[in-house]
Enzyme design. Structure first.
Site, short mmCIF file in Angstrom:
data_model
loop_
_atom_site.label_atom_id
_atom_site.label_comp_id
_atom_site.label_asym_id
_atom_site.label_seq_id
_atom_site.Cartn_x
_atom_site.Cartn_y
_atom_site.Cartn_z
N ASP A 73 0.87 -1.17 0.00
CA ASP A 73 0.00 0.00 0.00
C ASP A 73 0.92 1.23 0.00
O ASP A 73 2.11 1.13 0.31
CB ASP A 73 -0.88 -0.06 1.26
N ASP A 80 -0.15 5.14 1.01
CA ASP A 80 -0.42 6.05 2.13
C ASP A 80 -0.33 5.33 3.48
O ASP A 80 -1.03 4.34 3.71
CB ASP A 80 -1.82 6.65 2.01
#
Length: 249
Positions: A13, A15
């Site tokens: 991922d 963020d």
């Protein structure tokens, strides 16, 4: 020098995992990923579009070529070794009348919220999802941080998600909290597990996934819990780097 393990892939991922929320990657994380890429296959899977992700990764669209896999919008736009290998579109999937029902309800719901501040761009139509943002995506970093703290206390986004599920339970959509300020509206099955169909074609023995929004309702939850992956829940980029060192070096 040991050869690269082409049977193991690490998916990340963006963020909260590789960068701060909507912030650029730091040099120490860039070095960590570069080191990891010499050991195993590495891919990114983010909810944002390619422009936003590449900006966060410290470059322009050419940075897509630096990763073995590069998945934008949960893999609805997919790249392998810099070449596009897949694309799906919400506008083709969903009837316009239903789409506008969700948008109109959301705009009305957000208009009645009292927040520390409101700015602009409350609905962003992406290729594979709707992104709903109560504070407005044009907010400053300070305003983004302020909303993040306010949301933690008052559960603004969770209440919004609950309202969407109650109103549109028959629409075949998922409403998930993503990043620091927004909610992603996606068809069922178009969460981050969508990207695994491309990874599976290369018959990896081990698929690691690293994410921060791994709790139920978070946009990393489905891929984190998927039986095909080994899920790692992190709290920050520093946490991610520590885990990479422990697992691979």
């Amino acid at each position: 020098m040991t050869s690269r393990d082409m049977t193991t892939i690490c998916l990340f991922d963006i963020d909260g995992t590789l960068t701060g929320a909507r912030k650029k990657i730091r040099p120490e994380m860039e070095e960590c990923l570069k080191k990891l890429k010499s050991k195993v296959v590495v891919g990114l899977v983010g909810g944002s579009d390619a422009v936003k992700i590449t900006e966060q990764m410290g470059g322009d669209l050419s940075i897509i070529k630096e990763f073995d896999y590069f998945f934008c919008e949960n893999g609805l736009v997919a790249y392998k070794n810099g070449e596009q290998i897949g694309e799906q579109s919400l506008s083709k999937y969903m009837d316009e009348d239903k789409l506008q029902e969700v948008i109109n309800f959301s705009l009305n719901y957000m208009s009645n919220l009292k927040l520390p501040c409101k700015r602009g761009t409350f609905v962003e139509f992406r290729k594979g999802m709707l992104n709903l943002c109560p504070v407005g995506r044009s907010c400053s970093q300070a305003e983004r941080d302020e909303f993040g703290k306010y949301d933690e206390e008052h559960k603004i986004r969770q209440k919004f998600v609950d309202a969407l599920y109650e109103k549109f339970s028959t629409f075949g959509l998922c409403y998930v909290i993503g990043g620091q300020i927004s909610i992603d509206v996606i068809p069922k099955g178009w969460d981050k597990t969508f990207c695994l169909q491309f990874v599976e074609k290369d018959k990896f023995k081990t698929i690691h996934f690293f994410g921060d929004k791994t709790q139920k309702g978070g946009n990393d939850y489905e891929i984190y819990e998927d039986s095909r992956t080994i899920g790692h829940s992190v709290k920050s980029p520093e946490d991610t780097m520590k885990l990479i060192e422990e697992l691979f070096f």
